[in-house]
Design a protein around this motif. Structure first.
Motif, PDB file in Angstrom:
ATOM      1  N   MET A   1      33.770  35.888  -7.911  1.00  0.00           N
ATOM      2  CA  MET A   1      34.890  36.219  -7.049  1.00  0.00           C
ATOM      3  C   MET A   1      34.487  37.243  -5.986  1.00  0.00           C
ATOM      4  N   LYS A   2      33.717  38.253  -6.406  1.00  0.00           N
ATOM      5  CA  LYS A   2      33.293  39.298  -5.476  1.00  0.00           C
ATOM      6  C   LYS A   2      32.460  38.717  -4.333  1.00  0.00           C
ATOM      7  N   ASN A   3      31.511  37.809  -4.668  1.00  0.00           N
ATOM      8  CA  ASN A   3      30.677  37.203  -3.638  1.00  0.00           C
ATOM      9  C   ASN A   3      31.498  36.357  -2.683  1.00  0.00           C
ATOM     10  N   ASN A   4      32.519  35.649  -3.199  1.00  0.00           N
ATOM     11  CA  ASN A   4      33.382  34.859  -2.328  1.00  0.00           C
ATOM     12  C   ASN A   4      34.107  35.750  -1.336  1.00  0.00           C
ATOM     13  N   ARG A   5      34.609  36.893  -1.789  1.00  0.00           N
ATOM     14  CA  ARG A   5      35.306  37.825  -0.910  1.00  0.00           C
ATOM     15  C   ARG A   5      34.366  38.340   0.169  1.00  0.00           C
ATOM     16  N   ILE A   6      33.168  38.725  -0.229  1.00  0.00           N
ATOM     17  CA  ILE A   6      32.184  39.222   0.732  1.00  0.00           C
ATOM     18  C   ILE A   6      31.845  38.140   1.749  1.00  0.00           C
ATOM     19  N   ASN A   7      31.593  36.917   1.281  1.00  0.00           N
ATOM     20  CA  ASN A   7      31.286  35.821   2.200  1.00  0.00           C
ATOM     21  C   ASN A   7      32.439  35.540   3.141  1.00  0.00           C
ATOM     22  N   ASN A   8      33.660  35.530   2.624  1.00  0.00           N
ATOM     23  CA  ASN A   8      34.830  35.276   3.463  1.00  0.00           C
ATOM     24  C   ASN A   8      34.966  36.326   4.558  1.00  0.00           C
ATOM     25  N   ILE A   9      34.744  37.578   4.200  1.00  0.00           N
ATOM     26  CA  ILE A   9      34.873  38.654   5.186  1.00  0.00           C
ATOM     27  C   ILE A   9      33.731  38.596   6.195  1.00  0.00           C
ATOM     28  N   ASN A  10      32.527  38.328   5.732  1.00  0.00           N
ATOM     29  CA  ASN A  10      31.391  38.208   6.645  1.00  0.00           C
ATOM     30  C   ASN A  10      31.548  37.040   7.609  1.00  0.00           C
ATOM     31  N   ASN A  11      32.305  36.025   7.212  1.00  0.00           N
ATOM     32  CA  ASN A  11      32.514  34.861   8.073  1.00  0.00           C
ATOM     33  C   ASN A  11      33.663  35.036   9.060  1.00  0.00           C
ATOM     34  N   LEU A  12      34.365  36.155   9.000  1.00  0.00           N
ATOM     35  CA  LEU A  12      35.418  36.418   9.972  1.00  0.00           C
ATOM     36  C   LEU A  12      34.805  36.637  11.359  1.00  0.00           C
ATOM     37  N   SER A  13      35.600  36.448  12.376  1.00  0.00           N
ATOM     38  CA  SER A  13      35.138  36.740  13.740  1.00  0.00           C
ATOM     39  C   SER A  13      34.941  38.260  13.863  1.00  0.00           C
ATOM     40  N   SER A  14      34.223  38.683  14.870  1.00  0.00           N
ATOM     41  CA  SER A  14      33.989  40.117  15.075  1.00  0.00           C
ATOM     42  C   SER A  14      35.296  40.907  15.185  1.00  0.00           C
ATOM     43  N   PRO A  15      36.281  40.459  15.978  1.00  0.00           N
ATOM     44  CA  PRO A  15      37.546  41.211  16.024  1.00  0.00           C
ATOM     45  C   PRO A  15      38.263  41.251  14.671  1.00  0.00           C
ATOM     46  N   GLU A  16      38.195  40.172  13.911  1.00  0.00           N
ATOM     47  CA  GLU A  16      38.840  40.152  12.592  1.00  0.00           C
ATOM     48  C   GLU A  16      38.131  41.090  11.623  1.00  0.00           C
ATOM     49  N   ARG A  17      36.789  41.141  11.672  1.00  0.00           N
ATOM     50  CA  ARG A  17      36.041  42.075  10.821  1.00  0.00           C
ATOM     51  C   ARG A  17      36.350  43.514  11.213  1.00  0.00           C
ATOM     52  N   TYR A  18      36.498  43.762  12.496  1.00  0.00           N
ATOM     53  CA  TYR A  18      36.841  45.111  12.956  1.00  0.00           C
ATOM     54  C   TYR A  18      38.220  45.513  12.433  1.00  0.00           C
ATOM     55  N   ASP A  19      39.188  44.609  12.518  1.00  0.00           N
ATOM     56  CA  ASP A  19      40.530  44.883  11.977  1.00  0.00           C
ATOM     57  C   ASP A  19      40.458  45.169  10.479  1.00  0.00           C
ATOM     58  N   TYR A  20      39.670  44.370   9.764  1.00  0.00           N
ATOM     59  CA  TYR A  20      39.488  44.581   8.323  1.00  0.00           C
ATOM     60  C   TYR A  20      38.892  45.976   8.080  1.00  0.00           C
ATOM     61  N   PHE A  21      37.869  46.329   8.856  1.00  0.00           N
ATOM     62  CA  PHE A  21      37.224  47.634   8.745  1.00  0.00           C
ATOM     63  C   PHE A  21      38.257  48.757   8.904  1.00  0.00           C
ATOM     64  N   ILE A  22      39.070  48.690   9.938  1.00  0.00           N
ATOM     65  CA  ILE A  22      40.070  49.734  10.195  1.00  0.00           C
ATOM     66  C   ILE A  22      41.059  49.838   9.039  1.00  0.00           C
ATOM     67  N   ARG A  23      41.527  48.694   8.536  1.00  0.00           N
ATOM     68  CA  ARG A  23      42.483  48.713   7.419  1.00  0.00           C
ATOM     69  C   ARG A  23      41.875  49.357   6.176  1.00  0.00           C
TER      70      ARG A  23
END
Length: 97
Positions: free
Chosen positions: A1-23
């Motif tokens: 499950m942890k690897n799936n979450r990491i992969n899903n987040i790494n596959n987000l677009s740059s703006p989406e990863r930035y939003d995730y980072f801020i949250r």
């Protein structure tokens, strides 16, 4: 499950990863960098030095190199101490490589 979450987040677009980072940084009140006994990891060139940061240890671990280890930075220290020093030294942030 942890690897799936990491992969899903790494596959987000740059703006989406930035939003995730801020949250996540807001939630946990810490930023993660890479550090060894000499200091914080920097990357880039003489023209542009970058300070890589992540929102969680697991992501910093994916990018660690040499003797650098993922190290948390309390958000207050990051904002009040480290950011002003980086700005003074013209070092840019590399958010979520």
């Amino acid at each position: 499950m942890k690897n799936n979450r990491i992969n899903n987040i790494n596959n987000l677009s740059s703006p989406e990863r930035y939003d995730y980072f801020i949250r996540k940084v807001s939630d946990f009140e810490e930023v993660w960098g890479l550090k060894d006994k000499e200091g914080w990891a920097l990357m880039g060139s003489e023209e542009q030095v970058l300070f890589p940061i992540w929102s969680e240890k697991e992501f910093a671990e994916l990018c660690k190199w040499d003797n650098y280890q993922p190290t948390p930075i309390p958000l207050d220290d990051f904002m009040e101490k480290l950011l002003p020093k980086l700005e003074k030294d013209s070092v840019m942030l590399a958010v979520f490589l």
